[in-house]
Structure formats: C-alpha cells, structure tokens
Scaffold this motif. Structure first.
Motif, PDB file in Angstrom:
ATOM      1  N   ARG A  25       0.774  -1.239   0.000  1.00 50.81           N
ATOM      2  CA  ARG A  25       0.000   0.000   0.000  1.00 50.81           C
ATOM      3  C   ARG A  25       0.805   1.288   0.000  1.00 50.81           C
ATOM      4  NH1 ARG A  25      -3.943  -1.853   5.016  1.00 50.81           N
ATOM      5  NH2 ARG A  25      -5.005  -3.582   3.959  1.00 50.81           N
ATOM      6  N   ARG A  26       2.083   1.216   0.200  1.00 51.63           N
ATOM      7  CA  ARG A  26       2.874   2.442   0.400  1.00 51.63           C
ATOM      8  C   ARG A  26       2.769   3.377  -0.805  1.00 51.63           C
ATOM      9  NH1 ARG A  26       6.164   3.095  -4.010  1.00 51.63           N
ATOM     10  NH2 ARG A  26       7.084   1.121  -4.671  1.00 51.63           N
ATOM     11  N   SER A  27       2.829   4.656  -0.499  1.00 48.20           N
ATOM     12  CA  SER A  27       2.864   5.666  -1.555  1.00 48.20           C
ATOM     13  C   SER A  27       4.313   6.044  -1.812  1.00 48.20           C
ATOM     14  CB  SER A  27       2.091   6.912  -1.114  1.00 48.20           C
ATOM     15  OG  SER A  27       2.779   7.568  -0.056  1.00 48.20           O
ATOM     16  N   PRO A  28       4.626   6.701  -2.929  1.00 49.80           N
ATOM     17  CA  PRO A  28       6.004   7.149  -3.167  1.00 49.80           C
ATOM     18  C   PRO A  28       6.513   8.055  -2.048  1.00 49.80           C
ATOM     19  CG  PRO A  28       4.718   7.288  -5.179  1.00 49.80           C
ATOM     20  CD  PRO A  28       3.749   6.972  -4.098  1.00 49.80           C
ATOM     21  N   GLU A  29       5.638   8.906  -1.525  1.00 53.33           N
ATOM     22  CA  GLU A  29       6.033   9.824  -0.455  1.00 53.33           C
ATOM     23  C   GLU A  29       6.368   9.065   0.836  1.00 53.33           C
ATOM     24  OE1 GLU A  29       3.819  11.787  -3.566  1.00 53.33           O
ATOM     25  OE2 GLU A  29       3.249  10.102  -2.267  1.00 53.33           O
ATOM     26  N   GLN A  30       5.586   8.049   1.131  1.00 51.22           N
ATOM     27  CA  GLN A  30       5.844   7.254   2.330  1.00 51.22           C
ATOM     28  C   GLN A  30       7.145   6.472   2.205  1.00 51.22           C
ATOM     29  OE1 GLN A  30       2.078   5.215   2.216  1.00 51.22           O
ATOM     30  NE2 GLN A  30       1.221   6.447   3.908  1.00 51.22           N
ATOM     31  N   LEU A  31       7.451   6.005   1.015  1.00 51.46           N
ATOM     32  CA  LEU A  31       8.714   5.312   0.789  1.00 51.46           C
ATOM     33  C   LEU A  31       9.896   6.247   1.031  1.00 51.46           C
ATOM     34  CD1 LEU A  31      10.155   2.716  -0.127  1.00 51.46           C
ATOM     35  CD2 LEU A  31       9.964   3.545  -2.489  1.00 51.46           C
ATOM     36  N   VAL A  32       9.754   7.493   0.627  1.00 54.89           N
ATOM     37  CA  VAL A  32      10.811   8.488   0.844  1.00 54.89           C
ATOM     38  C   VAL A  32      11.051   8.695   2.341  1.00 54.89           C
ATOM     39  CG1 VAL A  32      11.405  10.933   0.613  1.00 54.89           C
ATOM     40  CG2 VAL A  32      10.508   9.683  -1.353  1.00 54.89           C
ATOM     41  N   VAL A  33       9.980   8.741   3.119  1.00 56.33           N
ATOM     42  CA  VAL A  33      10.112   8.910   4.571  1.00 56.33           C
ATOM     43  C   VAL A  33      10.929   7.766   5.169  1.00 56.33           C
ATOM     44  CG1 VAL A  33       8.849   8.884   6.765  1.00 56.33           C
ATOM     45  CG2 VAL A  33       8.012  10.260   4.846  1.00 56.33           C
ATOM     46  N   ILE A  34      10.632   6.541   4.756  1.00 57.55           N
ATOM     47  CA  ILE A  34      11.350   5.370   5.261  1.00 57.55           C
ATOM     48  C   ILE A  34      12.819   5.431   4.851  1.00 57.55           C
ATOM     49  CG2 ILE A  34      11.498   2.847   5.145  1.00 57.55           C
ATOM     50  CD1 ILE A  34       8.434   2.894   4.541  1.00 57.55           C
ATOM     51  N   ALA A  63      12.381  -4.557  -0.431  1.00 56.46           N
ATOM     52  CA  ALA A  63      11.164  -5.355  -0.614  1.00 56.46           C
ATOM     53  C   ALA A  63       9.930  -4.462  -0.678  1.00 56.46           C
ATOM     54  CB  ALA A  63      11.030  -6.366   0.526  1.00 56.46           C
ATOM     55  N   ILE A  64       9.886  -3.439   0.165  1.00 55.21           N
ATOM     56  CA  ILE A  64       8.755  -2.515   0.147  1.00 55.21           C
ATOM     57  C   ILE A  64       8.731  -1.720  -1.163  1.00 55.21           C
ATOM     58  CG2 ILE A  64       7.810  -0.419   1.227  1.00 55.21           C
ATOM     59  CD1 ILE A  64       8.705  -1.560   3.933  1.00 55.21           C
ATOM     60  N   GLU A  65       9.911  -1.339  -1.634  1.00 49.66           N
ATOM     61  CA  GLU A  65       9.986  -0.540  -2.863  1.00 49.66           C
ATOM     62  C   GLU A  65       9.459  -1.307  -4.071  1.00 49.66           C
ATOM     63  OE1 GLU A  65      12.963   2.576  -5.054  1.00 49.66           O
ATOM     64  OE2 GLU A  65      13.858   1.052  -3.757  1.00 49.66           O
ATOM     65  N   ILE A  66       9.812  -2.601  -4.164  1.00 52.17           N
ATOM     66  CA  ILE A  66       9.346  -3.384  -5.314  1.00 52.17           C
ATOM     67  C   ILE A  66       7.982  -4.028  -5.039  1.00 52.17           C
ATOM     68  CG2 ILE A  66      11.702  -3.814  -6.089  1.00 52.17           C
ATOM     69  CD1 ILE A  66      11.447  -6.672  -5.017  1.00 52.17           C
ATOM     70  N   GLN A  67       7.435  -3.736  -3.872  1.00 51.05           N
ATOM     71  CA  GLN A  67       6.106  -4.197  -3.465  1.00 51.05           C
ATOM     72  C   GLN A  67       6.002  -5.727  -3.424  1.00 51.05           C
ATOM     73  OE1 GLN A  67       3.760  -1.506  -6.224  1.00 51.05           O
ATOM     74  NE2 GLN A  67       2.905  -0.867  -4.243  1.00 51.05           N
ATOM     75  N   ASP A  68       7.041  -6.344  -2.840  1.00 48.88           N
ATOM     76  CA  ASP A  68       7.068  -7.792  -2.635  1.00 48.88           C
ATOM     77  C   ASP A  68       6.668  -8.053  -1.184  1.00 48.88           C
ATOM     78  OD1 ASP A  68       7.748 -10.460  -2.122  1.00 48.88           O
ATOM     79  OD2 ASP A  68       9.388 -10.429  -3.579  1.00 48.88           O
ATOM     80  N   GLN A  69       5.425  -8.420  -0.973  1.00 54.89           N
ATOM     81  CA  GLN A  69       4.903  -8.587   0.382  1.00 54.89           C
ATOM     82  C   GLN A  69       5.635  -9.665   1.177  1.00 54.89           C
ATOM     83  OE1 GLN A  69       0.474  -8.666  -0.823  1.00 54.89           O
ATOM     84  NE2 GLN A  69       0.468  -7.965   1.299  1.00 54.89           N
ATOM     85  N   GLU A  70       5.829 -10.826   0.577  1.00 52.88           N
ATOM     86  CA  GLU A  70       6.454 -11.918   1.306  1.00 52.88           C
ATOM     87  C   GLU A  70       7.895 -11.598   1.670  1.00 52.88           C
ATOM     88  OE1 GLU A  70       5.245 -14.647   2.719  1.00 52.88           O
ATOM     89  OE2 GLU A  70       3.326 -13.767   2.145  1.00 52.88           O
ATOM     90  N   ALA A  71       8.606 -10.953   0.744  1.00 50.36           N
ATOM     91  CA  ALA A  71       9.991 -10.582   1.029  1.00 50.36           C
ATOM     92  C   ALA A  71      10.049  -9.544   2.149  1.00 50.36           C
ATOM     93  CB  ALA A  71      10.659 -10.028  -0.227  1.00 50.36           C
ATOM     94  N   ALA A  72       9.111  -8.614   2.155  1.00 52.41           N
ATOM     95  CA  ALA A  72       9.070  -7.590   3.205  1.00 52.41           C
ATOM     96  C   ALA A  72       8.770  -8.215   4.560  1.00 52.41           C
ATOM     97  CB  ALA A  72       8.023  -6.538   2.868  1.00 52.41           C
ATOM     98  N   ARG A  73       7.806  -9.131   4.570  1.00 53.17           N
ATOM     99  CA  ARG A  73       7.450  -9.817   5.816  1.00 53.17           C
ATOM    100  C   ARG A  73       8.647 -10.603   6.350  1.00 53.17           C
ATOM    101  NH1 ARG A  73       3.326 -12.341   4.019  1.00 53.17           N
ATOM    102  NH2 ARG A  73       1.645 -11.079   4.890  1.00 53.17           N
ATOM    103  N   PHE A  74       9.296 -11.350   5.486  1.00 52.46           N
ATOM    104  CA  PHE A  74      10.446 -12.160   5.900  1.00 52.46           C
ATOM    105  C   PHE A  74      11.599 -11.274   6.374  1.00 52.46           C
ATOM    106  CE2 PHE A  74      14.544 -14.151   5.048  1.00 52.46           C
ATOM    107  CZ  PHE A  74      14.408 -15.350   5.730  1.00 52.46           C
TER     108      PHE A  74
END
Length: 241
Positions: free
Chosen positions: A117-126, A211-222
């Motif tokens: 669900r992340r937006s480009p702006e939220q990714l920048v914050v992270i 993982a969040i940037e490429i929107q890979d849910q399983e990779a992000a969770r792991f």
C-alpha cells in the motif's frame, strides 16, 4: 532460597516469579547446570499456587533458559544472559523478551502491508530515516530517533492507523530496546569485537526497504521478521557472535 516479592501492582504473580528467577540467572546466583528450587519450595517461599509456579517455569523454558527433566527437576541452561547484568536489569531483559514477541507479529505484517500500500512519499520517509541512521552511525552516535522513525514510517505506510497506534503504544519499550541494542552494538564496534555490527543493521533495514519498494509482500514480511529476530539475538548475546 529466600525469595522476596518486589511490589509490582500491575504485574501478575507468575511474571513476578519469572522475573525473580530471571534475575538470579542474569546475576549468576543460578549458574549453568544449577537446579532451580522445586515447585514445593517456590510455592512455599513465594506463597503462590502450583499453576503460577508452572506458568513462570514454562515461560523460562520457552525462552530457552531452563530445561525440565521429568522426575528430577528444572535446570539452568548455558545462556548468554549471564553477562547482561553489566548493561541492563532483569526487568529490562523481561521487557525485551516480551516486546520482541509482539514486534515480530505486529511489524512483520506491517511491512507486508506497507509493501502493498505504500505511496512514493511514504517510501521516501522510510528511506530518509535509513539515511539519518547511517549518518548517526558514521559519527559514532546512537540513532534511536531515526530507528524509531524507520519503523513508524513503515507502520504509517500500511495506511491503517491501528498499526501506527499499536506501535506507538509500545514506544517506551521500543525506544528502550533500541537504546540497549544500539549501546551494546556501539561498545562492540568500538572494542572491535564486532566492527561490522552497525553495517549489519543497516543491511537488514535495506532489505526491508528494497522489498517494500518493489512491493514484494512476502519478502518484506520475511525481511522484517529476520531483522527483529536479529535485534533480539544481538541484545541477548553479549558474549559471542
């Protein structure tokens, strides 16, 4: 052994007994191979019921601190906790162990939803929080605020306010854990025992970001589960890598 209850009005008796036994293990009163007092002894000394004693012992077993031999008793296992008293109290250790159970469940799913669900702006914050953390480490400073902003930023990227609220409700314990972990890491980097430790933390963060940037849910969770598990390991293991 003479057990004295330290008043903790909001803490149930099983947890109080657990913390007392944990304190003995950390301080070295109970060493590897030592048999802890029997159920009868603990019930009598602590003035509690058997179910309370068993709950406290079970918690220590789940934390891999003791092992019970049927018909013989419960014994202390070799544990890296024995030198942790140099840095934190038994209550701190108890808080860390409990908070990590919650953090793994909460933040692993938070990372997965952030990837979706992340937006480009939220990714920048992270990413900016990660950059701030890297700068702090390069200057040999603790980076508690940047670390906190990294994790809160991921919760915000779920676009579900409940994740943010739950993580913010943990903020005191969360910041304490971050402070303890980073202080231990800084000491080990300075002493050259673990010169790459800060880099390892940054690499773990980077895997979560990727993982969040490429929107890979399983990779992000792991990646988040791995990171939080490593946080706990680094805090608890002050003797070896």
């Amino acid at each position: 052994m003479n057990i004295k209850i330290r008043p903790k009005n909001s803490v149930k008796l099983a947890d109080q007994l657990h913390d007392q036994l944990l304190d003995w293990i950390i301080s070295g009163i109970l060493k590897e191979g030592d048999k802890i007092p029997s159920e009868n002894e603990l019930c009598k000394s602590f003035q509690v019921s058997r179910p309370i004693v068993r709950e406290a012992i079970l918690k220590l077993q789940e934390e891999d601190l003791v092992a019970t031999k049927k018909g013989i008793g419960t014994f202390v296992l070799d544990s890296p906790l024995k030198d942790l008293s140099k840095y934190v109290s038994a209550q701190d250790v108890s808080d860390i162990l409990e908070s990590h159970e919650v953090r793994i469940a909460l933040e692993a799913e938070s990372a997965a939803l952030a990837a979706l669900r992340r937006s480009p702006e939220q990714l920048v914050v992270i990413k900016n929080a990660q950059l701030a953390m890297r700068k702090d480490f390069e200057e040999s400073n603790l980076s508690i605020q940047a670390d906190y902003e990294f994790h809160i930023g991921i919760a915000q990227a779920t676009n579900n306010d409940i994740f943010v609220q739950l993580l913010e409700n943990l903020h005191i314990g969360l910041r304490k854990t971050m402070a303890i972990g980073q202080e231990l890491s800084r000491e080990r980097v300075k002493s050259k025992i673990s010169p790459e430790r800060n880099n390892q933390v940054l690499e773990e963060h980077q895997r979560i970001i990727d993982a969040i940037e490429i929107q890979d849910q399983e990779a992000a969770r792991f990646a988040m589960r791995y990171h939080i598990s490593k946080i706990k390991q680094r805090i608890m293991d002050v003797q070896t890598e």
